[in-house]
Design a protein around this motif. Structure first.
Motif, short mmCIF file in Angstrom:
data_model
loop_
_atom_site.label_atom_id
_atom_site.label_comp_id
_atom_site.label_asym_id
_atom_site.label_seq_id
_atom_site.Cartn_x
_atom_site.Cartn_y
_atom_site.Cartn_z
N ILE A 111 0.82 -1.21 0.00
CA ILE A 111 0.00 0.00 0.00
C ILE A 111 0.86 1.26 0.00
CG2 ILE A 111 -0.27 0.26 2.52
CD1 ILE A 111 -2.90 0.77 -0.30
N PHE A 112 2.11 1.15 0.42
CA PHE A 112 3.01 2.31 0.44
C PHE A 112 3.69 2.56 -0.91
CE2 PHE A 112 3.27 0.47 4.82
CZ PHE A 112 2.47 1.42 5.42
N THR A 113 3.62 1.58 -1.82
CA THR A 113 4.33 1.72 -3.09
C THR A 113 3.49 1.37 -4.31
OG1 THR A 113 5.18 -0.54 -2.83
CG2 THR A 113 6.57 1.26 -2.03
N VAL A 114 2.29 0.84 -4.10
CA VAL A 114 1.49 0.32 -5.22
C VAL A 114 1.18 1.41 -6.25
CG1 VAL A 114 -0.77 0.73 -4.12
CG2 VAL A 114 -0.50 -1.14 -5.79
N TYR A 115 1.13 2.66 -5.83
CA TYR A 115 0.79 3.76 -6.73
C TYR A 115 1.87 4.00 -7.79
CZ TYR A 115 4.23 6.78 -4.48
OH TYR A 115 5.40 7.33 -4.02
N LEU A 132 -7.51 12.91 0.71
CA LEU A 132 -8.23 11.75 0.19
C LEU A 132 -7.76 11.52 -1.24
CD1 LEU A 132 -10.38 9.95 1.55
CD2 LEU A 132 -12.12 11.16 0.22
N ILE A 133 -7.16 10.35 -1.48
CA ILE A 133 -6.56 10.06 -2.78
C ILE A 133 -7.12 8.75 -3.33
CG2 ILE A 133 -4.40 9.48 -3.97
CD1 ILE A 133 -2.97 11.32 -1.99
N ASP A 134 -7.49 8.76 -4.60
CA ASP A 134 -7.95 7.56 -5.28
C ASP A 134 -6.89 7.04 -6.23
OD1 ASP A 134 -10.36 7.43 -4.01
OD2 ASP A 134 -11.58 8.07 -5.72
N LEU A 135 -6.73 5.71 -6.28
CA LEU A 135 -5.85 5.05 -7.23
C LEU A 135 -6.70 4.21 -8.17
CD1 LEU A 135 -3.05 3.72 -4.82
CD2 LEU A 135 -3.11 5.89 -6.04
N TYR A 136 -6.54 4.44 -9.47
CA TYR A 136 -7.30 3.71 -10.48
C TYR A 136 -6.36 2.77 -11.24
CZ TYR A 136 -10.57 7.54 -9.59
OH TYR A 136 -11.39 8.46 -9.00
N PRO A 137 -6.70 1.48 -11.35
CA PRO A 137 -5.81 0.54 -12.05
C PRO A 137 -5.75 0.84 -13.54
CG PRO A 137 -7.89 -0.52 -11.49
CD PRO A 137 -7.91 0.82 -10.82
N ASP A 138 -4.55 0.72 -14.11
CA ASP A 138 -4.39 0.88 -15.56
C ASP A 138 -5.05 -0.26 -16.32
OD1 ASP A 138 -2.92 3.20 -15.26
OD2 ASP A 138 -0.99 2.16 -15.22
N ASP A 139 -5.03 -1.44 -15.74
CA ASP A 139 -5.57 -2.64 -16.38
C ASP A 139 -7.09 -2.67 -16.24
OD1 ASP A 139 -6.15 -5.11 -17.41
OD2 ASP A 139 -4.97 -6.26 -15.95
N ILE A 140 -7.80 -2.58 -17.35
CA ILE A 140 -9.26 -2.56 -17.29
C ILE A 140 -9.81 -3.91 -16.83
CG2 ILE A 140 -9.50 -0.76 -19.05
CD1 ILE A 140 -10.18 -2.97 -21.07
#
Length: 205
Positions: A111-115, A132-140
């Motif tokens: 969780i500290f590096t996944v971005y 508040l930060i959202d992470l969206y996966p590149d892989d659909i």
């Protein structure tokens, strides 16, 4: 309309510099510490079934090593081998986890590096005391829609973590204690067989 849609898609496909800057600072502070100790409540909501479940737990993370303690399960991982102990049945299962699994329960420190790869970050909201930060996966084809982090402003500590999956399940982790000062011994991340003499060992390696 086409121009607006294209612009929206383009924005989602780009990293938000403000979000990346906050995440870089958050990551650096956590990964440079000897360990990250957390106490938390974990809520799992199944929107399809209309159910929810709440438990409390704790974790000690040191690089990729960890110890997670939950009411019905204790998990140790020393970087190569995982021991999962079920106190109710006095049974421990030994495995070698998949290295590509970056979920919180499989590799909490991710969780500290996944971005840094395979995700786009966006600063959703700046609150009085947190971001508040959202992470969206590149892989659909990813199995989840997003990861949401709430990071404290003053201490760059993790306040909340949320995984939202495509199957209608949302896992929300609310951090109630966060410490970067503990220096754990190597034994913290290994199942101590002498302590659990009655445990049945199931070796799946």
């Amino acid at each position: 309309i086409i121009t607006l849609i294209s612009a929206s898609v383009s924005l989602l496909a780009q990293n938000d510099p403000a979000a990346v800057r906050i995440l870089d600072n958050f990551s650096a502070k956590a990964t440079k510490a000897p360990s990250v100790s957390m106490k938390f409540t974990l809520e799992t909501v199944d929107q399809v079934e209309g159910t929810s479940n709440n438990i409390t737990g704790s974790a000690i993370l040191s690089k990729d090593r960890y110890r997670i303690e939950l009411p019905e399960n204790i998990i140790w991982f020393n970087g190569e081998t995982s021991w999962s102990y079920l106190p109710d049945v006095e049974e421990v299962t030994i495995t070698k986890p998949e290295k590509n699994d970056d979920s919180f329960m499989a590799r909490p420190s991710s969780i500290f590096t996944v971005y840094k790869k395979d995700y786009k970050a966006r600063l959703l909201e700046e609150r009085t005391g947190s971001y508040l930060i959202d992470l969206y996966p590149d892989d659909i084809n990813s199995d989840h829609v997003r990861i949401r982090l709430e990071i404290g402003k003053s201490g760059l500590d993790l306040k909340n973590l949320e995984y939202k999956y495509k199957n209608g399940i949302t896992i929300m982790l609310k951090v109630t204690g966060y410490d970067l000062t503990l220096q754990p011994a190597d034994s913290e991340f290994v199942f101590a067989q002498a302590k659990y003499r009655e445990a049945e060992i199931i070796d799946m390696r």
